[in-house]
Design a protein around this motif. Sequence first.
Motif, PDB file in Angstrom:
ATOM      1  N   ALA A 160       0.811  -1.016   0.025  1.00  0.00           N
ATOM      2  CA  ALA A 160       0.103  -0.039  -0.144  1.00  0.00           C
ATOM      3  C   ALA A 160       0.827   1.133  -0.024  1.00  0.00           C
ATOM      4  N   MET A 161       0.746   2.213  -0.817  1.00  0.00           N
ATOM      5  CA  MET A 161       1.480   3.427  -0.807  1.00  0.00           C
ATOM      6  C   MET A 161       0.473   4.588  -0.849  1.00  0.00           C
ATOM      7  N   VAL A 162       0.667   5.376   0.034  1.00  0.00           N
ATOM      8  CA  VAL A 162      -0.222   6.469   0.449  1.00  0.00           C
ATOM      9  C   VAL A 162       0.149   7.967  -0.225  1.00  0.00           C
ATOM     10  N   PHE A 163      -0.613   8.692  -0.846  1.00  0.00           N
ATOM     11  CA  PHE A 163      -0.232   9.913  -1.699  1.00  0.00           C
ATOM     12  C   PHE A 163      -1.084  10.992  -0.913  1.00  0.00           C
ATOM     13  N   ALA A 204      -2.834  10.065  -6.440  1.00  0.00           N
ATOM     14  CA  ALA A 204      -2.443   8.778  -6.600  1.00  0.00           C
ATOM     15  C   ALA A 204      -2.761   8.240  -8.111  1.00  0.00           C
ATOM     16  N   ASN A 205      -3.761   8.739  -8.683  1.00  0.00           N
ATOM     17  CA  ASN A 205      -4.014   8.301 -10.093  1.00  0.00           C
ATOM     18  C   ASN A 205      -2.984   8.818 -10.993  1.00  0.00           C
ATOM     19  N   LEU A 206      -2.671  10.085 -10.759  1.00  0.00           N
ATOM     20  CA  LEU A 206      -1.490  10.989 -11.501  1.00  0.00           C
ATOM     21  C   LEU A 206      -0.305  10.197 -11.242  1.00  0.00           C
ATOM     22  N   GLY A 207       0.216   9.989 -10.120  1.00  0.00           N
ATOM     23  CA  GLY A 207       1.355   9.209  -9.825  1.00  0.00           C
ATOM     24  C   GLY A 207       1.388   7.701 -10.441  1.00  0.00           C
ATOM     25  N   ALA A 231     -11.105  12.819 -14.201  1.00  0.00           N
ATOM     26  CA  ALA A 231      -9.985  13.846 -14.561  1.00  0.00           C
ATOM     27  C   ALA A 231      -8.577  13.430 -14.404  1.00  0.00           C
ATOM     28  N   SER A 232      -8.453  12.889 -13.092  1.00  0.00           N
ATOM     29  CA  SER A 232      -7.262  12.529 -12.434  1.00  0.00           C
ATOM     30  C   SER A 232      -6.696  11.435 -13.363  1.00  0.00           C
ATOM     31  N   ILE A 233      -7.338  10.539 -13.835  1.00  0.00           N
ATOM     32  CA  ILE A 233      -6.872   9.402 -14.681  1.00  0.00           C
ATOM     33  C   ILE A 233      -6.276   9.889 -15.946  1.00  0.00           C
ATOM     34  N   ILE A 277      -6.824   1.687  -6.844  1.00  0.00           N
ATOM     35  CA  ILE A 277      -6.787   3.191  -6.376  1.00  0.00           C
ATOM     36  C   ILE A 277      -8.052   3.569  -5.421  1.00  0.00           C
ATOM     37  N   GLY A 278      -7.450   4.468  -4.464  1.00  0.00           N
ATOM     38  CA  GLY A 278      -8.812   4.800  -3.663  1.00  0.00           C
ATOM     39  C   GLY A 278      -8.418   6.232  -3.166  1.00  0.00           C
TER      40      GLY A 278
END
Length: 400
Positions: free
Chosen positions: A108-111, A117-120, A140-142, A240-241
């Motif tokens: 799990a990686m937290v942004f 998260a989507n951007l990265g 939009a983030s996707i 992603i969440g």
Amino acid sequence: MTDLFSKFDPLIEQRAALLETGVTDPFNLVMEKVESPTVAICNGRPTILLGTYNYMGMTFDPEVVAAGHQALDAFGSGTTGSRVLNGTYAGHRAVEQALKDFYAMDHAMVFSTGYQANLGIISTIAGKEDYIVLDIDSHASIYDGCALGNAQIVPFRHNDIEALEKRLKRIPEGAGKLVVLEGVYSMLGDVAPLKEMVAVSKANGAMVLVDEAHSMGFIGEHGRGVAEAQGIIDDVDFIIGTFSKSVGTVGGFCVSNHPKFEILRLVCRPYVFTASLPPSVVATAATSIRKLMDSADKRAHLWENSKRLHAGLRQLGFRLGTDEPQSAIIAVLMPDLETGAAMWEALLQEGLYVNLARPPATPAGMTLLRCSLCALHSQEQVGEILTMFAAAGRATGCIS
Ligand SMILES: Cc1ncc(COP(=O)(O)O)c(C=O)c1O
């Protein structure tokens, strides 16, 4: 000098024309006081909230709030640094552990937000030579993640399994392929046929990322989302969440079982080049996520609310985004922006806040009144909401 703002003139004119009709600006409302997850004071009046993403009503949970207070006292107001330098505190590790436990996944990686998260993740795993096949109604983030990574974007018609398959088959042999889907699409509140789509993606050699922003906490036996509800969560490569919806705070994440996942912490720019979340935020998120594991009763009540509101609005004569309730979002279709804004204001005067959504955020040029329910809306509140819709709908001519 060319005024770089001249490209916004059509929008400035549309907005001015709308405000000239005398309606309150629907995109500038102030919550003067928030009394609970379901009630705030707006324009000096108690207002039922039906336009938040507070699906599971965690924002005022006493244990969640206490965890935030404690972390603020113990660790201060912020980290002032990136996760890869001075910005990883014990709380960041704890919230990542809570996510691993929640999803039963290895990593799990937290942004700092779901947007990041989507951007990265998308921009880091799919680069210039790779193909991203995505639902045309993606958030939009996707799209921004695809643009940042410079990948080849291949959109397909919303929720169309055959269209997805056709696009996948046209991609050159041996190319890297990522299929990006959402569990619940936030404008109409409809659910994706993930089971079929993931099968088609895998059969055609693609990795799959599913954004479960609007289903986490609510949909699926353990609240893991639509992929869990449809029995294919183990076939999804990346979920992603966000913490800004059911979790009730702010932040974003990716969970995965990919064995090389941890390398992303060194190469993902929207993770590396930004400050990490404040200790109070990760503490509230971790407490909330752990409580969401054990919230079957709330999930059941939220389904009841969703079904009741959907049936009631339909009975009143409103056109809705889905034939059946599929999530906690119920979209009421408006004929145009002017009627939508008038209805939005009439509802506010009745004491109800909903979201007015319009293009380009909405599909097919639609204007929508988006209602999102909370597990803490009482049966009585749902009844009041329907009474308010009836009055506002008749006053604006939306229903007879
Ligand atoms: C599908 C989807 N993904 C990502 C996000 C971004 O989440 P956040 O608010 O945490 O940036 C949203 C926000 O509305 C969303 O609807």
